[in-house]
Enzyme design. Structure first.
Site, PDB file in Angstrom:
ATOM      1  N   ASP A  98       0.791  -1.233   0.000  1.00 16.94           N
ATOM      2  CA  ASP A  98       0.000   0.000   0.000  1.00 16.94           C
ATOM      3  C   ASP A  98       0.824   1.284   0.000  1.00 16.94           C
ATOM      4  O   ASP A  98       0.386   2.312  -0.478  1.00 16.94           O
ATOM      5  CB  ASP A  98      -0.946   0.027   1.217  1.00 16.94           C
ATOM      6  CG  ASP A  98      -0.207  -0.153   2.541  1.00 16.94           C
ATOM      7  OD1 ASP A  98       1.024  -0.250   2.534  1.00 16.94           O
ATOM      8  OD2 ASP A  98      -0.871  -0.195   3.598  1.00 16.94           O
ATOM      9  N   HIS A  99       2.059   1.228   0.518  1.00 17.84           N
ATOM     10  CA  HIS A  99       2.810   2.465   0.717  1.00 17.84           C
ATOM     11  C   HIS A  99       3.564   2.948  -0.523  1.00 17.84           C
ATOM     12  O   HIS A  99       3.949   4.105  -0.582  1.00 17.84           O
ATOM     13  CB  HIS A  99       3.833   2.274   1.852  1.00 17.84           C
ATOM     14  CG  HIS A  99       3.258   2.501   3.212  1.00 17.84           C
ATOM     15  ND1 HIS A  99       2.184   1.805   3.691  1.00 17.84           N
ATOM     16  CD2 HIS A  99       3.622   3.360   4.203  1.00 17.84           C
ATOM     17  CE1 HIS A  99       1.907   2.214   4.915  1.00 17.84           C
ATOM     18  NE2 HIS A  99       2.763   3.158   5.245  1.00 17.84           N
ATOM     19  N   ASP A 163       3.635  -0.843  11.409  1.00 18.06           N
ATOM     20  CA  ASP A 163       3.182   0.486  11.003  1.00 18.06           C
ATOM     21  C   ASP A 163       2.598   1.137  12.237  1.00 18.06           C
ATOM     22  O   ASP A 163       1.840   0.505  12.985  1.00 18.06           O
ATOM     23  CB  ASP A 163       2.115   0.371   9.914  1.00 18.06           C
ATOM     24  CG  ASP A 163       1.767   1.745   9.362  1.00 18.06           C
ATOM     25  OD1 ASP A 163       2.315   2.108   8.313  1.00 18.06           O
ATOM     26  OD2 ASP A 163       0.960   2.455   9.992  1.00 18.06           O
ATOM     27  N   ARG A 451      -0.915  12.477   9.966  1.00 20.44           N
ATOM     28  CA  ARG A 451       0.398  13.075  10.258  1.00 20.44           C
ATOM     29  C   ARG A 451       0.565  14.351   9.454  1.00 20.44           C
ATOM     30  O   ARG A 451       0.097  14.438   8.317  1.00 20.44           O
ATOM     31  CB  ARG A 451       1.526  12.089   9.882  1.00 20.44           C
ATOM     32  CG  ARG A 451       1.544  10.840  10.754  1.00 20.44           C
ATOM     33  CD  ARG A 451       2.865  10.709  11.503  1.00 20.44           C
ATOM     34  NE  ARG A 451       2.694   9.973  12.733  1.00 20.44           N
ATOM     35  CZ  ARG A 451       3.103   8.718  12.934  1.00 20.44           C
ATOM     36  NH1 ARG A 451       3.723   8.065  11.972  1.00 20.44           N
ATOM     37  NH2 ARG A 451       2.920   8.140  14.103  1.00 20.44           N
ATOM     38  N   SER A 647       6.784   7.448  13.375  1.00 24.20           N
ATOM     39  CA  SER A 647       6.636   6.132  12.744  1.00 24.20           C
ATOM     40  C   SER A 647       7.475   5.061  13.451  1.00 24.20           C
ATOM     41  O   SER A 647       8.462   5.359  14.117  1.00 24.20           O
ATOM     42  CB  SER A 647       7.071   6.263  11.296  1.00 24.20           C
ATOM     43  OG  SER A 647       7.751   5.135  10.866  1.00 24.20           O
ATOM     44  N   ARG A 649       9.326   2.855  12.003  1.00 20.94           N
ATOM     45  CA  ARG A 649      10.308   2.270  11.089  1.00 20.94           C
ATOM     46  C   ARG A 649      11.637   1.977  11.772  1.00 20.94           C
ATOM     47  O   ARG A 649      12.253   2.846  12.394  1.00 20.94           O
ATOM     48  CB  ARG A 649      10.487   3.160   9.863  1.00 20.94           C
ATOM     49  CG  ARG A 649      11.169   4.463  10.119  1.00 20.94           C
ATOM     50  CD  ARG A 649      11.102   5.373   8.902  1.00 20.94           C
ATOM     51  NE  ARG A 649       9.735   5.810   8.675  1.00 20.94           N
ATOM     52  CZ  ARG A 649       9.393   7.049   8.274  1.00 20.94           C
ATOM     53  NH1 ARG A 649      10.309   7.921   8.011  1.00 20.94           N
ATOM     54  NH2 ARG A 649       8.141   7.382   8.110  1.00 20.94           N
TER      55      ARG A 649
END
Ligand code: F3S
Length: 755
Positions: A98-99, A163, A451, A647, A649
């Site tokens: 999706d990203h 996520d 965000r 995030s 990540r």
């Protein structure tokens, strides 16, 4: 061999039985009533008999039910999983593409381009999914969090997602946390998920939303009150009569943005709205199982009667008094009511011109959201008017897109000027190929996303993003300006008369005909996986197989260069920006080229570069780090408060580790990032005296002693060797437990796992 990744009724019933047993054990030990969040958390304990359960201090081991990975973070998670040498995951795993889909012209063309541009990543993720038994949702199928609640979520579920908006599933009663890939990999290889026992905050909702106020305004209001760090190591449990008035997807919007104050998760107890949503997703059987175990899926009566005795804090919120809000720019806790926006924008010197409205994303693309803005579109169309500025819609899933097409909302929105984008993250993660503006162009945009850090949406430093409900965004798409209140201003109709918008009122929260069933984009796990080869080209610039990090050499660190002293906010977006860098998420060395590029150097007040201590030159952080590595030397970073917020990540930890970082010293850390640093073998340290941050000078090298005797609760001494020959000695704390110390010694958690 388990080839199903579905949350089947049998799987859910088995989960409830285990929860029931664990909860009985804990209830006996604690001798008190339990909140709903505690029930789900304790129901998933790895060792309910003897786990230390002290909120805010003990680390607990849990057994989440499933893992979800989005394509940007999945690449590194899957590469790490491959390092662990397993044939299949220990729990159901799904991957969601999706990203990586860029928004440019519209859904169909953008998707076609994405399939070509990202082919090697999609080939890698789909082949790895087939090889290891994961379910894989291919591009166009939808955004991870919407797909999860439609397909897999259930009340009482405990889930990890790579996520930070994974808590979205709390709208369906889940305990869902956003983690780095390393935590997800732990669960995928069969290890428990270890997490600091959170504190529990009860949010007691009374009344009912009125007028223009939407579920989004609940969380925007709370963000304004609690700020970005107000939820760190806390679980937010919403309850009370007001909670029963909000749809399942409205609850999901609220839980989604709990990530913005750093909450471990947010959740609501099971209710009729959740059963209705499950039925709309053709999952009535799941609601039937939940109905059987209702006692597990809500707080005990004693808690509801006297919540202040059971929660660490209770926040009261009367929904009837809530006004529509916007938050921004650049931080999601800068909240202002729409009624006061004109003055707020003027006082803050923010751009008054609004150039785009962005609606949808994982946060706000429910059937109810689309229904409410469609009522507004009908009002506008009835007056022969159109939107003043472009409005882009990103549906959360193909099922939602197909349903709003079937039921007519999409056509009505397009008729007033909206453009449909792919069912993907798109502009929400900087994947917006915005044309026609130059870098620095000052403008504002309104979004119903979650965000609004600088450059988050279009990569332009001059864009100020303000977050509001879909209704608020659409209303501002009619004004194109903050100079007026869009809910009270008069618009000109086609015949020259004037009209105002009126609140859409109640709309269907789920489709009467259910969601259009569509799993065309789903690649199901297969039985015979032995012949599948995971596809990674050796000369790829986007993917590269990992090699284990080096082990700690058993010595204290001396002469560490100060690579960066960050000033103010330093989120994971500052440490490892997304946007164009997303394409390198599966290639550790290449993505390290963006390391710290958004971090503000405390000595210059500018982002992007610092002084190389070997040459005296002002250079990009990644260039300096590579030169230190080439010289056989290591470095350290100093940060301010809530370092690493945002995030989940793990690149923000892996890149510094790959580039020679040994420690990060801050006034405080955001939870997920601190854990990520530990997983990757970097020491996260905090100043015992926060004022010592000021002692760190530009030319410093730093010696860290006490590492050789490191143990839980011990301190580390830092000696700052200043340029002028003087030194300062300061004390640092760490929060590593025994096992995390073993990770550090082994070089990383994964090295420790491999033995
Ligand atoms: Fe995607 Fe934005 Fe949600 S990046 S997962 S749509 S927060």
């Amino acid at each position: 061999m388990n080839t199903s990744v579905d949350s089947t009724p049998a799987f859910i019933e088995a989960t409830y039985k285990k929860m029931d047993a664990n909860i009985a054990t804990v209830r006996k030990r604690m001798g008190r009533a339990l909140t709903y969040g505690e029930k789900v958390l304790y129901g998933h304990l790895d060792n309910a008999d003897d786990a230390e359960l002290v909120a805010g201090s003990s680390y607990i081991k849990t057994r989440p039910d499933r893992v979800a990975l989005q394509d940007a973070t999945a690449q590194m998670a899957v590469l790490q999983f491959m390092l662990a040498d397993k044939n299949e995951a220990a729990v159901p795993v799904t991957v969601h593409c999706d990203h990586l889909i860029r928004a440019q012209k519209g859904a169909e063309s953008d998707l076609n381009i994405a399939r070509i541009e990202n082919r090697e990543v999609y080939d890698f993720l789909s082949s790895a999914s087939q090889r290891y038994g994961f379910g894989c949702w291919m591009p166009g199928a939808g955004i991870i969090h919407q797909v999860v609640i439609e397909q897999y979520g259930f009340p009482g579920l405990m889930m990890l997602g790579t996520d930070s908006h994974t808590p979205h599933a709390g709208g369906l009663g889940a305990f869902a946390s956003g983690v780095g890939g390393a935590d997800a990999v732990d669960v995928m290889v069969g290890l428990p998920w270890e997490v600091l026992h959170p504190k529990f905050i009860g949010v007691h909702l009374t009344g009912e939303l009125q007028g223009w106020a939407a579920p989004k305004d609940v969380i925007l209001n709370l963000l304004g009150k609690l700020t970005c760090s107000g939820g760190t190591n806390r679980v937010f449990e919403y309850f009370g009569p007001g909670a029963d008035t909000i749809s399942c997807t409205g609850k999901a919007t609220i839980c989604n943005m709990g990530a913005e104050f750093g909450a471990t998760t947010s959740t609501f107890p099971y209710d009729e709205h959740m059963a209705t949503f499950l039925a709309a997703c053709n999952r009535e059987d799941v609601a039937q199982v939940a109905d059987k175990y209702k006692h597990l899926l809500r707080a005990d009566d004693e808690v509801l009667a006297n919540p202040e005795n059971y929660f660490d804090q209770v926040i009261e919120l009367d929904l009837s008094t809530l006004e529509p809000h916007l938050v921004g720019p650049h931080s999601p806790d800068r909240a202002c009511t729409v009624a006061n926006m004109t003055q707020y924008v003027k006082d803050g010197g923010h751009p008054e011109n609004i150039t785009y409205a962005l609606v949808g994303s994982c946060t706000n693309s429910s059937y109810e959201d689309m229904g409410r803005i469609t009522v507004m579109a009908e009002q506008i169309a009835a007056h022969g008017a159109k939107l003043k500025i472009p409005m882009l819609i990103t549906p959360g899933s193909e099922q939602i897109r197909a349903t709003i097409e079937r039921d007519g909302q999409l056509a009505k929105l397009e008729a007033i000027g909206a453009t449909l984008l792919a069912n993907a993250c798109g502009p929400c993660i900087g994947q917006w190929n915005r044309e026609g503006i130059e870098e620095g162009f000052r403008n504002s945009i309104v979004t119903s996303y979650n965000r609004n850090f600088p450059k988050r949406n279009d990569g332009n430093s001059g864009t100020s993003a303000f977050i509001g409900s879909p209704e608020t965004c659409l209303a501002y798409a009619m004004t194109g300006s903050f100079t007026v209140n869009p809910f009270t201003t008069e618009y000109t109709a086609a015949d020259g008369s004037t009209f105002t918008l009126t609140p859409p009122g109640k709309v269907d929260e789920t489709p009467r005909l259910k969601l259009v069933r569509d799993d065309k984009g789903f690649l199901a796990p297969i039985d015979d996986r032995t012949n599948i080869t995971v596809q990674v080209s050796p000369d790829s610039e986007r993917l590269s197989l990992l090699t284990p990090f080096d082990r700690w050499n058993g010595k204290d660190f001396t002469g560490l260069h100060l690579l960066l002293k960050a000033k103010g906010k330093c989120t994971t977006d500052h440490i490892s920006p997304a946007g164009p860098w997303l394409r390198f998420r599966g290639h550790l060395d290449n993505i390290s080229g963006n390391m710290f590029s958004g971090a503000v150097n405390a000595f210059t007040g500018e982002p992007g570069n610092a002084r190389n201590q070997l040459t005296g030159e002002l250079q990009e952080y990644n260039t300096i780090a590579r030169e230190y590595t080439a010289a056989g030397e290591n470095w350290v970073v100093v940060g301010d408060t809530n370092y690493g917020e945002g995030s989940s990540r793990e690149h923000a930890a892996m890149c510094p580790r790959h580039m020679g970082g040994r420690a990060v010293i801050t006034r405080s850390f955001a939870r997920i990032h601190e854990t990520n640093l530990k997983k990757q073998g970097i020491l996260p340290l905090t100043f015992a005296d926060a004022a010592d941050y000021d002692l760190v000078q530009e030319g410093d090298t730093i010696d860290l002693t006490g590492i050789t005797e490191i143990k839980p609760g011990s301190t580390i001494t830092a000696r700052l060797n200043h340029d002028d020959g003087t030194t300062s000695e300061i004390t640092l704390n760490h929060s590593l437990n025994e096992e995390q110390i073993d990770w550090f010694k082994a070089g990383s958690a994964l090295n420790f796992l491999r033995g």
